[in-house]
Scaffold this active site. Structure first.
Site, short mmCIF file in Angstrom:
data_model
loop_
_atom_site.label_atom_id
_atom_site.label_comp_id
_atom_site.label_asym_id
_atom_site.label_seq_id
_atom_site.Cartn_x
_atom_site.Cartn_y
_atom_site.Cartn_z
N HIS A 150 0.73 -1.16 -0.16
CA HIS A 150 -0.16 -0.01 0.03
C HIS A 150 0.87 1.43 0.04
CE1 HIS A 150 -3.05 -2.71 1.32
NE2 HIS A 150 -4.02 -2.00 0.68
N LYS A 154 -0.23 4.44 4.55
CA LYS A 154 -1.21 3.73 5.24
C LYS A 154 -0.98 3.28 6.67
CE LYS A 154 -4.33 -0.04 4.97
NZ LYS A 154 -5.73 0.24 4.73
#
Length: 260
Positions: A150, A154
């Protein structure tokens, strides 16, 4: 045509908040009744004026809202959902990273209003969740690894989607969270039944989840790659329209896709 579902969007200046506003303003079956943020904006977003997040409880009743959509962080999300339940407003939750107390608070709210919570609103991820358990069961004894990637902002690791995938793997292998090995360092030989978990955070990557099953001279890789956050926004808005008018209770995105 039935009346459009009126939604409230929290965290409207965030990554997902802006995607949700763009999705809603491009559709006929839903409209923005309210958008809030804790971060001031220079002006309207997608033509929508933003309200202060602290005013959410009062505004939910004043603006005739049908469904709240929240992609923020756990603590304010719980507060928003509790305010929605108090006002008789349904809630779609895409926030992840809740602890057990926060999850219990969401469960309590679902006894008073319809609440749909999902770690991921991409249709492809739902398909992955359906097949990963079947693959793991068919490849009994094969080593399993999960790699999720990600963007660098995140907050939770592993991601909520990764945890959902792990639960499917564990269910198929009669395993548990105790089998998870988060990264490896030094002398760390693989033990039978281990499930390696690797969380990568870099750049502005939207989301990649890969399950690797390997053994017996072969390997199988099941991968979902999200190229644009718009796919999550579209799924969440679909969920809001589906949830509008449902009975109080706990729902997930699979219910939407199955037409339940």
């Amino acid at each position: 045509m039935t009346d459009a579902t009126r939604v409230a969007i929290t965290g409207a200046t965030g990554r997902m908040g802006e995607e949700l506003l763009a999705e809603v303003t491009g559709r006929d079956d839903v409209e923005v009744a309210l958008a809030t943020s804790r971060t001031p904006a220079d002006g309207p977003i997608e033509g929508v004026e933003l309200a202060d997040a602290d005013d959410l409880p009062a505004l939910l009743a004043e603006r005739d809202v049908d469904v709240l959509i929240d992609f923020t962080v756990p603590e304010p999300c719980v507060g928003a959902v509790e305010a929605a339940a108090e006002a008789g407003v349904a809630a779609v939750v895409g926030t992840t990273g809740f602890d057990s107390t926060e999850t219990a608070a969401l469960r309590d709210a679902s006894e008073r209003t319809p609440l749909l919570k999902a770690a991921n609103f991409a249709r492809g991820v739902q398909a992955l969740l359906q097949i990963v358990g079947e693959a793991a069961a068919a490849m009994e004894g094969y080593d399993a690894e999960l790699i999720e990637t990600h963007h660098n902002g995140k907050r939770d690791a592993p991601s909520g989607t990764a945890k959902a995938i792990l639960r499917e793997l564990e269910g198929a292998r009669d395993g548990s969270e105790d089998d998870r090995v988060h990264g490896r360092e030094g002398h760390a030989p693989r033990e039978d039944g281990d499930v390696g978990v690797h969380a990568v955070r870099a750049g502005d990557i939207t989301g990649i989840h890969e399950v690797l099953l390997a053994g017996n001279g072969e390997e199988l890789r099941l991968t979902h790659r999200a190229e644009d956050r718009g796919v999550f926004a579209a799924g969440a808005v679909d969920a809001a329209v589906w949830l509008d008018g449902r009975d109080a209770g706990w729902y997930d995105f699979g219910d939407v896709l199955s037409g339940g």
